[in-house]
Design a protein around this motif. Structure first.
Motif, mmCIF file in Angstrom:
data_model
loop_
_atom_site.group_PDB
_atom_site.id
_atom_site.type_symbol
_atom_site.label_atom_id
_atom_site.label_comp_id
_atom_site.label_asym_id
_atom_site.label_seq_id
_atom_site.Cartn_x
_atom_site.Cartn_y
_atom_site.Cartn_z
ATOM 1 N N THR A 67 9.175 -98.851 61.153
ATOM 2 C CA THR A 67 9.502 -99.455 62.551
ATOM 3 C C THR A 67 8.452 -100.677 62.771
ATOM 4 O O THR A 67 7.309 -100.140 62.846
ATOM 5 N N ASP A 68 9.008 -101.888 63.076
ATOM 6 C CA ASP A 68 8.154 -102.767 63.641
ATOM 7 C C ASP A 68 7.957 -102.467 65.030
ATOM 8 O O ASP A 68 8.825 -102.703 65.915
ATOM 9 N N PRO A 69 6.773 -102.260 65.599
ATOM 10 C CA PRO A 69 6.280 -101.926 66.903
ATOM 11 C C PRO A 69 6.859 -102.975 67.981
ATOM 12 O O PRO A 69 7.575 -102.801 68.950
ATOM 13 N N LYS A 70 6.579 -104.330 67.944
ATOM 14 C CA LYS A 70 7.085 -105.260 68.746
ATOM 15 C C LYS A 70 8.870 -105.605 68.751
ATOM 16 O O LYS A 70 9.158 -105.892 69.762
ATOM 17 N N SER A 71 9.163 -105.478 67.580
ATOM 18 C CA SER A 71 10.464 -105.539 67.471
ATOM 19 C C SER A 71 11.045 -104.511 68.187
ATOM 20 O O SER A 71 12.290 -104.614 68.992
ATOM 21 N N PHE A 72 10.756 -103.021 67.979
ATOM 22 C CA PHE A 72 11.182 -102.086 68.683
ATOM 23 C C PHE A 72 11.240 -102.009 70.027
ATOM 24 O O PHE A 72 12.271 -101.938 70.897
ATOM 25 N N ILE A 73 9.938 -102.547 70.562
ATOM 26 C CA ILE A 73 9.912 -102.710 72.130
ATOM 27 C C ILE A 73 10.832 -103.796 72.614
ATOM 28 O O ILE A 73 11.555 -103.594 73.774
ATOM 29 N N ALA A 74 10.731 -104.851 72.080
ATOM 30 C CA ALA A 74 11.644 -106.022 72.727
ATOM 31 C C ALA A 74 12.953 -105.822 72.666
ATOM 32 O O ALA A 74 13.782 -106.216 73.397
ATOM 33 N N SER A 75 13.677 -105.094 71.519
ATOM 34 C CA SER A 75 15.038 -104.732 71.279
ATOM 35 C C SER A 75 15.401 -104.117 72.544
ATOM 36 O O SER A 75 16.719 -103.780 72.780
ATOM 37 N N PHE A 76 14.623 -103.145 73.249
ATOM 38 C CA PHE A 76 15.013 -102.186 74.279
ATOM 39 C C PHE A 76 15.478 -102.896 75.410
ATOM 40 O O PHE A 76 16.281 -102.400 76.354
ATOM 41 N N TYR A 77 14.688 -104.135 75.600
ATOM 42 C CA TYR A 77 15.155 -104.940 76.889
ATOM 43 C C TYR A 77 16.315 -105.726 77.045
ATOM 44 O O TYR A 77 16.135 -107.001 76.891
ATOM 45 N N ASN A 78 17.557 -104.939 77.038
ATOM 46 C CA ASN A 78 19.055 -105.423 77.279
ATOM 47 C C ASN A 78 19.816 -104.826 78.095
ATOM 48 O O ASN A 78 19.546 -103.669 78.251
ATOM 49 N N SER A 79 21.111 -105.474 78.407
ATOM 50 C CA SER A 79 21.854 -104.902 79.234
ATOM 51 C C SER A 79 22.452 -103.682 78.621
ATOM 52 O O SER A 79 22.769 -102.500 79.509
ATOM 53 N N PHE A 80 22.822 -103.817 77.424
ATOM 54 C CA PHE A 80 23.418 -102.410 76.807
ATOM 55 C C PHE A 80 22.430 -101.146 76.731
ATOM 56 O O PHE A 80 23.127 -100.161 77.080
ATOM 57 N N SER A 81 21.286 -101.459 76.566
ATOM 58 C CA SER A 81 20.301 -100.208 76.454
ATOM 59 C C SER A 81 20.083 -99.716 77.799
ATOM 60 O O SER A 81 20.082 -98.613 78.298
#
Length: 544
Positions: free
Chosen positions: A437-451
């Motif tokens: 798991t890439d840390p920054k990709s993981f965190i950034a991926s969470f900030y969206n309307s679906f999540s």
């Protein structure tokens, strides 16, 4: 703590609790009582009506004013003074019985067309021992398991359902906890299996004077068919209920999702429900696929173990003090850095967690001994969590996590990369990345309307409009994970600049959901609208 001291504290708790709270009595606004009676009696010729906790007779008064055609009305009331008040109301074919509903439920052979009312909100610990035994018998009779988390209103609904005729209805005022808390899940399953149509009416405004408890109206009907459906209607306030009466009290039939743990789904349209079910069914795209989530450190006394710099210096505790973060206001972005932590230290925040390691480690340190003695003078050592440790001041499970997830969130859920090697208490959850798991990709991926929308559904509304999520719920949140590390710094800059969350989502939805994941814009708009609808409804509670 000795049994005597535990008894003293319990008695003090009882003494400091109002009579109203102990008996669970918060009286129903007449408008709501009138609506429940009209819905429940609609279309039933000469119904036999039961009210299992009639109080001083609000429902009886409304029945009298409405001049409804009914065959009989029986009110049960445990409090003798209240029962006497209700009995004095003149109404034909009405009887008030001063007794315990639990006993009545288990001994009567009478069946009713309609059971209506406002069941008491009494926690298990306020039940007498005999009531606990009887409540367990009611659950057993219904084929259910009774637990110490069960509130009286749950028992009253289960018992009332047992007293219905083959075709009948229940109409109750209940806490909004019904929709989502874990201890009410068994009740939700029971209602779905027992009734053909379950309807929920919720309110935009709080409808009980003087209390912050959010309530809903539970309207259930058994009609002898095999259909199973559910619906939810949101109205502004109690006075708006007349609009439902004017429309003939028609509810839609939404398909029940038996795999859903909560009923928050049914605040939405069928299209919105289908969309969220699609997110839930994708097991390869959720937080748990890329990380594990655990509760934060349980200190047993956060105010004692989490301290500001002033305490560290006063007792010379530097060697025992570790960086920590425990409040949302201490985390300004999706990244928590050493600089952020130092700012919290300078502000006088409780930015240190005391780790005394073991009794041997503190034996030769005067400051540590003095601070531990100070804790004992406050009886910190006699708390539930601290008293069961070998050394009460040694905190177990001191693991540093890769990221942090706020347990209770306000306007939106927060997932934060932990670059300060900071510990956290049980106010936040610890997130540990899985291999690859890439840390920054993981965190950034969470900030969206679906999540965000999915988090509103899997979590629960807490007092004051707060969204609370537990570790397994966090792991279940949809995560459109991908190579999004290039977005991390941009999102961090926007957060630190105080940009509105809607503007941040405009950016992340476009980059993550539309450009990288290929979702059509219409679907992304649907996801954003779901999040707005659910979060706005929840946040209304924080403004009251």
């Amino acid at each position: 703590m000795s049994l005597y001291r535990k008894f003293q504290k319990f008695m003090q708790l009882i003494e400091n609790t109002s009579h109203q709270k102990l008996r669970g009595g918060y009286y129903t606004p007449p408008t709501i009582a009138s609506f429940l009676l009209q819905w429940g009696a609609h279309g039933i010729p000469h119904p036999e009506i039961l009210e299992p906790s009639c109080g001083d007779g609000v429902f009886i008064e409304q029945l009298k004013l409405l001049e409804l055609d009914f065959s009989s009305f029986l009110g049960i009331e445990y409090d003798s003074e209240e029962a006497e008040k209700a009995a004095r109301i003149i109404l034909r074919d009405k009887k008030v019985k001063n007794c315990d509903f639990h006993e009545f439920c288990l001994t009567t052979r009478k069946k009713f067309d309609l059971v209506v009312g406002n069941p008491p909100f009494i926690r298990y610990q306020y039940y007498t021992e005999s009531m606990q035994v009887l409540a367990a018998e009611i659950f057993k009779k219904a084929g259910m398991k009774y637990s110490k988390l069960t509130n009286a209103w749950v028992t009253f609904i289960v018992g009332s359902s047992l007293l219905l005729k083959e075709k009948g209805r229940i109409a109750f005022v209940v806490p909004a906890d019904l929709l989502q808390v874990t201890y009410a899940k068994q009740l939700r399953d029971f209602l779905i299996e027992t009734f053909n149509q379950v309807n929920i009416v919720s309110f935009e405004e709080l409808v009980f004077d003087g209390i912050q408890q959010e309530v809903v109206l539970l309207l259930c009907e058994r009609d002898g068919t095999n259909r199973r459906s559910i619906d939810h209607i949101d109205v502004k306030n109690a006075e708006s209920l007349h609009l439902l009466l004017d429309k003939g009290m028609q509810f839609k039939a939404k398909t029940i999702n038996k795999n859903s743990d909560k009923w928050s789904y049914y605040f939405l349209s069928n299209e919105e429900i289908s969309f969220l079910e699609g997110l839930s069914s994708n097991e390869n795209e959720n937080i748990g696929r890329f990380a594990s989530v655990e509760v934060g450190i349980t200190t047993g006394a956060n105010q004692y173990f989490c301290v500001p710099k002033e305490i560290v210096e006063r007792y010379d505790l530097t060697r025992f003090a570790n960086p920590m973060v425990g409040r949302s206001v201490q985390v300004p972005s999706l990244l928590f850095t050493q600089e952020d932590w130092l700012k919290n230290v300078d502000k006088g925040s409780r930015a240190f967690l005391l780790n005394f390691n073991s009794g041997k480690a503190v034996a030769k340190h005067k400051g540590a001994r003095d601070y531990i003695a100070f804790g004992e003078s406050l009886e910190i050592d006699q708390g539930y969590k601290t008293s069961i440790r070998d050394d009460w001041f040694v905190i177990p499970s001191l693991k540093l996590s890769d990221a942090l997830f706020l347990r209770r969130n306000h306007s939106f859920p927060r997932l934060v990369l932990n670059c300060a090697s900071a510990y956290t208490t049980d106010t936040m959850h610890r997130v540990f990345f899985k291999l690859g798991t890439d840390p920054k990709s993981f965190i950034a991926s969470f900030y969206n309307s679906f999540s965000f929308a999915h988090a509103e559904i899997v979590g629960r509304n807490f007092g004051g409009g707060v969204l609370e999520l537990m570790p397994k719920e966090v792991e279940s949140i949809y995560l459109p994970y991908g190579n999004n590390s290039d977005l991390f710094d941009d999102i961090d800059v926007m957060f630190r600049a105080g940009e509105p969350i809607e503007k941040i989502l405009d950016y992340t939805d476009q980059k993550i959901l539309i450009e990288k994941k290929g979702f059509p814009k219409e679907l992304v708009t649907l996801g954003r609208n779901i999040w707005r609808k659910l979060s706005t409804r929840r946040m209304r509670r924080s403004k009251k």
